[in-house]
Scaffold this motif. Structure first.
Motif, PDB file in Angstrom:
ATOM      1  N   LYS A   2       0.827  -1.194   0.000  1.00 18.13           N
ATOM      2  CA  LYS A   2       0.000   0.000   0.000  1.00 18.13           C
ATOM      3  C   LYS A   2       0.860   1.242   0.000  1.00 18.13           C
ATOM      4  N   GLU A   3       0.524   2.215  -0.844  1.00 19.70           N
ATOM      5  CA  GLU A   3       1.268   3.453  -0.896  1.00 19.70           C
ATOM      6  C   GLU A   3       1.022   4.263   0.369  1.00 19.70           C
ATOM      7  N   TYR A  26       3.836   6.460 -14.448  1.00 17.83           N
ATOM      8  CA  TYR A  26       4.123   6.150 -13.040  1.00 17.83           C
ATOM      9  C   TYR A  26       3.474   4.830 -12.631  1.00 17.83           C
ATOM     10  N   SER A  27       2.425   4.438 -13.344  1.00 18.16           N
ATOM     11  CA  SER A  27       1.861   3.102 -13.136  1.00 18.16           C
ATOM     12  C   SER A  27       2.859   2.035 -13.588  1.00 18.16           C
ATOM     13  N   GLN A  28       3.599   2.322 -14.667  1.00 21.35           N
ATOM     14  CA  GLN A  28       4.629   1.395 -15.123  1.00 21.35           C
ATOM     15  C   GLN A  28       5.759   1.282 -14.109  1.00 21.35           C
ATOM     16  N   LYS A  30       5.460   1.493 -10.934  1.00 21.01           N
ATOM     17  CA  LYS A  30       4.960   0.606  -9.877  1.00 21.01           C
ATOM     18  C   LYS A  30       5.088  -0.864 -10.290  1.00 21.01           C
ATOM     19  N   GLU A  33       8.717  -1.849 -10.024  1.00 22.63           N
ATOM     20  CA  GLU A  33       9.085  -1.997  -8.618  1.00 22.63           C
ATOM     21  C   GLU A  33       8.544  -3.297  -8.039  1.00 22.63           C
ATOM     22  N   SER A  34       7.342  -3.696  -8.452  1.00 21.29           N
ATOM     23  CA  SER A  34       6.760  -4.937  -7.942  1.00 21.29           C
ATOM     24  C   SER A  34       7.550  -6.155  -8.450  1.00 21.29           C
ATOM     25  N   THR A 118      14.001   1.380 -11.829  1.00 18.68           N
ATOM     26  CA  THR A 118      12.977   2.397 -12.131  1.00 18.68           C
ATOM     27  C   THR A 118      13.367   3.273 -13.305  1.00 18.68           C
ATOM     28  N   LYS A 151       9.580   7.581  -8.587  1.00 20.25           N
ATOM     29  CA  LYS A 151       8.157   7.818  -8.340  1.00 20.25           C
ATOM     30  C   LYS A 151       7.892   9.176  -7.710  1.00 20.25           C
TER      31      LYS A 151
END
Length: 283
Positions: A2-3, A26-28, A30, A33-34, A118, A151
């Motif tokens: 969770k952010e 910025y979704s990319q 994330k 990062e996952s 990133t 991010k």
């Protein structure tokens, strides 16, 4: 995961009349990062039917996204790298002391790894200063470096891939409340045509939507922002930040104008998935 931040930074920018790159990028970040954390919810977690119930399972991972990021970091910045200042011994000693006080040897290697997964990081030096009411620096002591992840970097203007103006977001917590220091580095042109970088600080309490702006009169009551000024006139036409991105083409956007970098494995997600599928099957 969770952010921490609840604020929708893009709604905040829209309210301020600021344009930046698309939120989809910025979704990319994330997603990259996952994969770096081997914690992709749509891949590493799945359900199987055991004859009675659907059981939630976690797919094992070799963590190759992190491994390749570590390898790139070790190639870019390792114990063999030396920072040499040829201008003078005094300057060299000064720079050496500044880097030592900011744990640069360790932190810079960490951020090379972050850059690998990133695409972009930033270094924002600032002086522990005394500033007058007009935002002019009248005394300074001690240089500090803020290390910023992709991010939290939002380009505002750029030319030939070089970011000229930018917003940085620094998350802070005080007495259980989440705050965001949103710092704009903007070029102001005077009447005589001289350019100067002006740093504008904004403190926002992290609530849903665009957040709740905290009045400057209350900043001293919040410890992380004590002594912070609204505007800082740098007196220089040189940026007071350094953007560090991987030297590979960003092919995430169709128009190829995005000045941010991409993860070293951005175009190899299928390979990472195949490795983890086979490893999990064998294990």
């Amino acid at each position: 995961m969770k952010e921490v931040r609840l604020i929708n930074i893009f709604k905040y920018f829209k309210k301020k009349g600021i344009d930046t790159i698309s939120s989809s990028f910025y979704s990319q970040i994330k997603v990259w990062e996952s994969w770096y954390k081997s914690n992709v919810s749509s891949f590493h977690y799945y359900r199987i039917y055991n004859g009675k119930n659907r059981v939630r399972c976690r797919r094992l991972s070799l963590g190759m996204a992190k491994k390749v990021s570590e390898d790139i970091a070790d190639l870019l910045l390792n114990e063999k790298v030396k920072i040499t200042i040829s201008r003078s011994d005094t300057t060299a000693e000064f720079v050496k002391n500044v880097l030592g006080e900011n744990n640069f040897t360790v932190r810079s290697n960490e951020y090379q790894e972050r850059k690998a997964y990133t695409g972009t990081v930033a270094y924002v030096p600032h002086i522990k200063t005394m500033i007058d009411d007009q935002g002019n620096v009248i005394k300074g002591s001690g240089i500090r470096i803020n290390y910023v992840q992709a991010k939290n970097i939002y380009p505002i203007s750029w030319e030939n891939g070089v970011i000229k103006e930018v917003a940085f977001v620094f998350d802070k917590t005080y007495k259980g409340k989440k705050y965001a220091l949103i710092q704009f580095h903007m070029i102001h042109t005077s009447e005589d045509g001289t350019d100067e970088y002006v740093i504008e600080n904004n403190v926002v309490e992290c609530t849903n939507g665009s957040g709740m702006e905290v009045d400057q009169s209350k900043w001293n009551d919040i410890k992380p922002f004590k002594g912070l000024q609204k505007f800082i006139r740098t007196g220089s036409d040189k940026p007071q930040f350094v953007i560090d991105r991987l030297n590979i083409v960003n092919n995430s956007d169709e128009d190829d104008t995005n000045p941010m970098g991409v993860a070293i494995f951005a175009n190899a997600i299928d390979v990472l998935a195949k490795i983890d599928l086979e490893y999990d099957s064998y294990a």
